[in-house]
Write a protein that holds these residues in place. Structure first.
Motif, short mmCIF file in Angstrom:
data_model
loop_
_atom_site.label_atom_id
_atom_site.label_comp_id
_atom_site.label_asym_id
_atom_site.label_seq_id
_atom_site.Cartn_x
_atom_site.Cartn_y
_atom_site.Cartn_z
N ASP A 289 0.85 -1.19 0.00
CA ASP A 289 0.00 0.00 0.00
C ASP A 289 0.89 1.25 0.00
O ASP A 289 1.56 1.55 0.99
N GLN A 290 0.90 1.96 -1.11
CA GLN A 290 1.83 3.08 -1.25
C GLN A 290 1.55 4.21 -0.27
O GLN A 290 2.46 4.83 0.25
N GLU A 291 0.26 4.45 0.02
CA GLU A 291 -0.08 5.53 0.95
C GLU A 291 0.46 5.22 2.35
O GLU A 291 1.01 6.09 3.03
N GLU A 292 0.30 3.96 2.74
CA GLU A 292 0.79 3.52 4.04
C GLU A 292 2.32 3.70 4.12
O GLU A 292 2.85 4.20 5.11
N ALA A 293 2.99 3.34 3.05
CA ALA A 293 4.46 3.48 3.01
C ALA A 293 4.86 4.95 3.11
O ALA A 293 5.78 5.31 3.85
N LEU A 294 4.16 5.81 2.39
CA LEU A 294 4.51 7.24 2.39
C LEU A 294 4.30 7.86 3.76
O LEU A 294 5.12 8.66 4.22
N THR A 295 3.20 7.51 4.44
CA THR A 295 2.92 8.18 5.72
C THR A 295 3.78 7.66 6.86
O THR A 295 4.10 8.41 7.76
N MET A 296 4.18 6.39 6.82
CA MET A 296 4.82 5.82 8.00
C MET A 296 6.35 5.85 7.99
O MET A 296 6.98 5.82 9.04
N SER A 297 6.96 5.89 6.80
CA SER A 297 8.38 5.54 6.71
C SER A 297 9.35 6.70 6.82
O SER A 297 9.06 7.81 6.38
N ASP A 298 10.53 6.41 7.36
CA ASP A 298 11.65 7.33 7.21
C ASP A 298 12.26 7.15 5.82
O ASP A 298 12.64 8.10 5.17
N ARG A 299 12.35 5.87 5.41
CA ARG A 299 12.83 5.56 4.06
C ARG A 299 12.03 4.40 3.49
O ARG A 299 11.57 3.54 4.23
N ILE A 300 11.91 4.41 2.17
CA ILE A 300 11.18 3.36 1.47
C ILE A 300 12.12 2.71 0.44
O ILE A 300 12.86 3.42 -0.24
N ALA A 301 12.09 1.38 0.36
CA ALA A 301 12.75 0.70 -0.76
C ALA A 301 11.64 0.12 -1.62
O ALA A 301 10.80 -0.63 -1.12
#
Ligand code: ADP
Ligand code: MG
Length: 353
Positions: A195-207
């Motif tokens: 879920d891209q929205e979840e990744a954007l809101t929660m992360s310091d960094r995303i791979a």
């Protein structure tokens, strides 16, 4: 302090002739909230399973807290874990479930009681100690799993789509809670989601993973604004990707329109011009010409409340999506209206197709 650090060095996993994780390397700092994001089958769970020790890497090293753990079994890695299908034990009540990681370690009874009370308080389940799984909602069961993952105060916690089964509101609520708890305990979190929205809101960094590889890695804003490929651009939110080619220091797009692109944004000689819908400005056709503009005609409008989304047909039949804020005094354009689109050079990039 390396206690909570995590590193993968050239980690590869094959099943038969298929390479499902292909030489993944990454380094995660203590206390970081790091997310693996990607479509189903891209290798997220396999990567997490190699960190956990459930799956052995064919090549490469797994480093936890600065130590080589490649050949250490799961129990010896001292990790907390929450998996979507890692249900809570039905024959144990809530307190017994949460206590489990401590009881297997034969921790003193008084310590177990104190830790369980603390973990239940954090996930707001104080008072539910004697209930069983069948007496809990999906969200409550997920909180029990979360409490069980943090009860032993691990430095590193792995979470594989932990909120996948929950409805949207509860999901949002749990996102905030997980983030808050991880911050409070200073844990390193490695989080898996599609879920891209979840990744954007929660992360310091995303791979962002694509077919067993990391396609791109960085802070949410950086990967969202500056994708290196059309795959990342399209996976992480809405993206306009218009057929285009390099033309000197500029880009030639639909109908021969010329565009200036941001510095370092001409990643390819021929490819796709990337621009996010919210970076496109729409105005009545009479408004002046200029750099980075395209004439078009409104084909469709979607009223989303705070935003109006326009689908605008531009030369050569391409369609550009444009999100306009429905702010005070906003002028709406109707289907059939001739319009002009424009955007800033720094907001568009020419990407390989
Ligand atoms: P994701 O979590 O991103 O959806 P997975 O890591 O679960 O992806 O799977 C990646 C690929 O590896 C998929 O094509 C999947 O079918 C394959 N795979 C995973 N586990 C096994 C296994 N035990 N045996 C064979 N193939 C597997
Ligand atoms: Mg998975």
């Amino acid at each position: 302090m390396t206690e909570g650090s995590v590193a993968l060095e050239g980690v590869t996993k094959r099943y038969g002739t298929e390479t499902v994780v292909a030489g993944v390397s990454l380094a995660i700092a203590p206390g970081e909230f790091f997310t693996l994001l990607g479509p189903s089958g891209s290798g997220k769970t396999t990567t997490l399973s190699m960190l956990a020790g459930f799956v052995m890497a064919d090549e490469g090293r797994v480093m936890l807290g600065g130590q080589d753990m490649t050949h250490v079994p799961p129990r010896g890695r001292g990790l907390g874990m929450v998996f979507q299908n890692y249900a809570i034990f039905p024959h144990l009540n809530v307190a017994e479930n949460v206590a489990f990681p401590l009881t297997v370690k034969r921790a003193p009874k008084a310590e177990i009681a104190a830790r369980v009370a603390e973990a239940l308080e954090m996930v707001k389940l104080t008072g539910f100690e004697t209930r069983y799984a069948r007496q809990l909602s999906g969200g409550q069961q997920q909180r029990v799993a979360l409490a069980r993952a943090i009860v032993a105060h691990p430095r590193i916690v792995l979470m594989d789509e932990p909120l996948g089964a929950l409805d949207k509101n509860l999901r949002y609520h749990m996102q905030v809670e997980i983030k808050e708890i991880s911050r409070r305990l200073g844990m390193t979190v490695i989080y898996v989601t599609h879920d891209q929205e979840e990744a954007l809101t929660m992360s310091d960094r995303i791979a962002i993973m694509e077919r067993g590889r990391i396609a791109q890695m960085g802070p949410p804003r950086e990967v969202y604004e500056n994708p290196d490929s059309s795959f990342v651009a399209a996976f992480l939110g809405e993206a306009n990707l218009l057929p285009a080619r390099r033309d000197g220091q500029a880009v030639a797009g639909p109908g021969g329109a010329r565009f200036q692109a941001g510095a370092g944004a001409l990643a390819s000689a021929e490819g796709l011009l990337f621009i996010r819908p919210e970076k496109v400005t729409i105005s009545a056709a009479a408004a002046g010409e200029g750099a980075n503009t395209l004439p078009g005609q409104v084909r469709h409008t979607s009223f989303l409340g705070n935003v109006v989304r326009y689908a605008v047909e531009v030369p050569e039949g391409a369609v550009v999506l444009c999100d306009a804020a429905n702010g005070a005094g906003a002028v709406l354009h109707a289907p059939g209206d001739p319009v002009r689109l424009n955007w800033r050079a720094e907001d568009c990039r020419l990407l390989a197709a």
